[in-house]
Motif scaffolding. Structure first.
Motif, PDB file in Angstrom:
ATOM      1  N   ASP A  31       0.786  -1.216   0.142  1.00  0.00           N
ATOM      2  CA  ASP A  31      -0.038  -0.125   0.149  1.00  0.00           C
ATOM      3  C   ASP A  31       0.869   1.322   0.013  1.00  0.00           C
ATOM      4  O   ASP A  31       0.396   2.271  -0.504  1.00  0.00           O
ATOM      5  CB  ASP A  31      -0.732   0.022   1.125  1.00  0.00           C
ATOM      6  CG  ASP A  31      -1.913  -1.121   1.093  1.00  0.00           C
ATOM      7  OD1 ASP A  31      -2.262  -1.741  -0.039  1.00  0.00           O
ATOM      8  OD2 ASP A  31      -2.447  -1.299   2.212  1.00  0.00           O
ATOM      9  N   ARG A  32       2.106   1.147   0.706  1.00  0.00           N
ATOM     10  CA  ARG A  32       3.065   2.312   0.745  1.00  0.00           C
ATOM     11  C   ARG A  32       3.803   2.465  -0.625  1.00  0.00           C
ATOM     12  O   ARG A  32       4.693   3.172  -0.492  1.00  0.00           O
ATOM     13  CB  ARG A  32       3.931   2.275   2.061  1.00  0.00           C
ATOM     14  CG  ARG A  32       2.977   2.637   3.102  1.00  0.00           C
ATOM     15  CD  ARG A  32       3.999   2.751   4.287  1.00  0.00           C
ATOM     16  NE  ARG A  32       5.020   1.775   4.601  1.00  0.00           N
ATOM     17  CZ  ARG A  32       4.671   0.697   5.654  1.00  0.00           C
ATOM     18  NH1 ARG A  32       3.622   0.791   6.274  1.00  0.00           N
ATOM     19  NH2 ARG A  32       5.562  -0.156   5.706  1.00  0.00           N
ATOM     20  N   HIS A  62       1.937   9.431   1.928  1.00  0.00           N
ATOM     21  CA  HIS A  62       0.985  10.095   2.774  1.00  0.00           C
ATOM     22  C   HIS A  62       1.729  10.291   4.069  1.00  0.00           C
ATOM     23  O   HIS A  62       2.736   9.533   4.445  1.00  0.00           O
ATOM     24  CB  HIS A  62      -0.004   8.978   3.310  1.00  0.00           C
ATOM     25  CG  HIS A  62      -0.940   9.457   4.192  1.00  0.00           C
ATOM     26  ND1 HIS A  62      -0.965   9.324   5.706  1.00  0.00           N
ATOM     27  CD2 HIS A  62      -2.555   9.749   3.822  1.00  0.00           C
ATOM     28  CE1 HIS A  62      -2.101   9.777   6.026  1.00  0.00           C
ATOM     29  NE2 HIS A  62      -3.109  10.393   5.177  1.00  0.00           N
ATOM     30  N   PRO A  63       1.461  11.476   4.815  1.00  0.00           N
ATOM     31  CA  PRO A  63       2.420  11.839   5.778  1.00  0.00           C
ATOM     32  C   PRO A  63       2.463  10.811   7.046  1.00  0.00           C
ATOM     33  O   PRO A  63       3.616  10.560   7.597  1.00  0.00           O
ATOM     34  CB  PRO A  63       1.774  12.988   6.478  1.00  0.00           C
ATOM     35  CG  PRO A  63       0.607  13.626   5.439  1.00  0.00           C
ATOM     36  CD  PRO A  63       0.489  12.458   4.590  1.00  0.00           C
ATOM     37  N   ASP A  64       1.564   9.924   7.053  1.00  0.00           N
ATOM     38  CA  ASP A  64       1.712   8.754   8.213  1.00  0.00           C
ATOM     39  C   ASP A  64       2.460   7.716   7.861  1.00  0.00           C
ATOM     40  O   ASP A  64       3.129   6.906   8.635  1.00  0.00           O
ATOM     41  CB  ASP A  64       0.214   8.199   8.285  1.00  0.00           C
ATOM     42  CG  ASP A  64      -0.911   9.099   9.153  1.00  0.00           C
ATOM     43  OD1 ASP A  64      -0.430  10.209   9.512  1.00  0.00           O
ATOM     44  OD2 ASP A  64      -2.004   8.779   8.805  1.00  0.00           O
ATOM     45  N   GLY A  98       9.205   7.679   6.825  1.00  0.00           N
ATOM     46  CA  GLY A  98      10.029   7.001   7.619  1.00  0.00           C
ATOM     47  C   GLY A  98       9.593   5.743   7.823  1.00  0.00           C
ATOM     48  O   GLY A  98      10.442   4.816   8.434  1.00  0.00           O
ATOM     49  N   LYS A  99       8.682   4.953   7.138  1.00  0.00           N
ATOM     50  CA  LYS A  99       8.308   3.694   7.120  1.00  0.00           C
ATOM     51  C   LYS A  99       8.784   2.879   5.680  1.00  0.00           C
ATOM     52  O   LYS A  99       9.351   3.659   4.869  1.00  0.00           O
ATOM     53  CB  LYS A  99       6.910   3.267   7.263  1.00  0.00           C
ATOM     54  CG  LYS A  99       6.211   3.963   8.447  1.00  0.00           C
ATOM     55  CD  LYS A  99       4.635   3.680   8.495  1.00  0.00           C
ATOM     56  CE  LYS A  99       4.170   4.067   9.782  1.00  0.00           C
ATOM     57  NZ  LYS A  99       2.766   3.869   9.978  1.00  0.00           N
ATOM     58  N   GLY A 100       8.822   1.532   5.560  1.00  0.00           N
ATOM     59  CA  GLY A 100       9.359   0.997   4.717  1.00  0.00           C
ATOM     60  C   GLY A 100       8.429   1.157   3.366  1.00  0.00           C
ATOM     61  O   GLY A 100       7.431   1.620   3.613  1.00  0.00           O
TER      62      GLY A 100
END
Length: 199
Positions: free
Chosen positions: A151-152, A177-179, A182-184
């Motif tokens: 999804d990212r 998306h701002p959330d 920093g995530k994979g």
């Protein structure tokens, strides 16, 4: 590194990862098969390959080389005296169809090795996957284990990307998306048979 900021790992997958999968998908060299290219559906693709590499056996032709030459020809580079690019345009459509045929795997089928990798990824949402592969082996494995990683994914592609016949102009996002910052991420650097291309 502190526990508050866990290490970020990037897994880089090349053709060997798909070839070593349970589906034994072809690598770039050996991608073309003489018997398949004799099919009337690939008449223009076969003709283009023969013009590009006369006397070379199809199994010795590198897929990336064909993609590159087709892209250059369609950009107008090369034989400028040629009045049109009908052969190249038809060959490009047939190439897309051929790639999808060669790399398609049954929906729901998963590779045991890729499932193990996805289990590792599911333990840390900062881990990323970069792949050069057009196929869907990773996507099938991540469907249950780390669906949020897909999804990212950033689904914008270069002009050399393999894309399905149905093209879309919307639905492609170029920023996270701002959330998700920093995530994979899951990135298919060369595009894929299930990804879209916006001209």
């Amino acid at each position: 590194m502190s526990n508050k900021n866990p290490a970020k790992t990037v897994y880089f997958l090349g053709a060997g990862a798909s070839n070593a999968s349970d589906f034994h998908l072809p690598t770039m060299k050996g991608f073309f098969q003489a018997r398949k290219l004799k099919n009337a559906d690939y008449e223009n693709l076969s003709g283009f390959i023969k013009l590009l590499l006369p006397g070379v056996s199809p199994q010795d032709v590198n897929l990336e080389e064909v993609i590159t030459h087709l892209a250059l020809a369609l950009e107008g580079l090369g034989a400028s005296w040629q009045p049109d690019r009908t052969l190249e345009m038809k060959a490009r459509r047939e190439l897309n169809q051929y790639v999808v045929e060669r790399l398609s795997i049954d929906e729901g089928k998963k590779c045991k090795l890729h499932l193990k990798l996805m289990e590792v990824l599911s333990n840390n949402d900062r881990n990323s996957v970069l792949t050069l592969n057009y196929d869907q082996v990773v996507e099938h494995a991540m469907a249950d284990k780390v669906p949020n990683l897909y999804d990212r994914s950033l689904r914008f592609l270069s002009d050399l990307a393999i894309y399905p016949t149905a093209m879309i102009s919307g639905g492609i996002f170029h920023t996270q998306h701002p959330d998700d910052v920093g995530k994979g991420l899951y990135l298919k650097l060369h595009g894929g048979i299930d990804w879209f291309y916006c001209p």
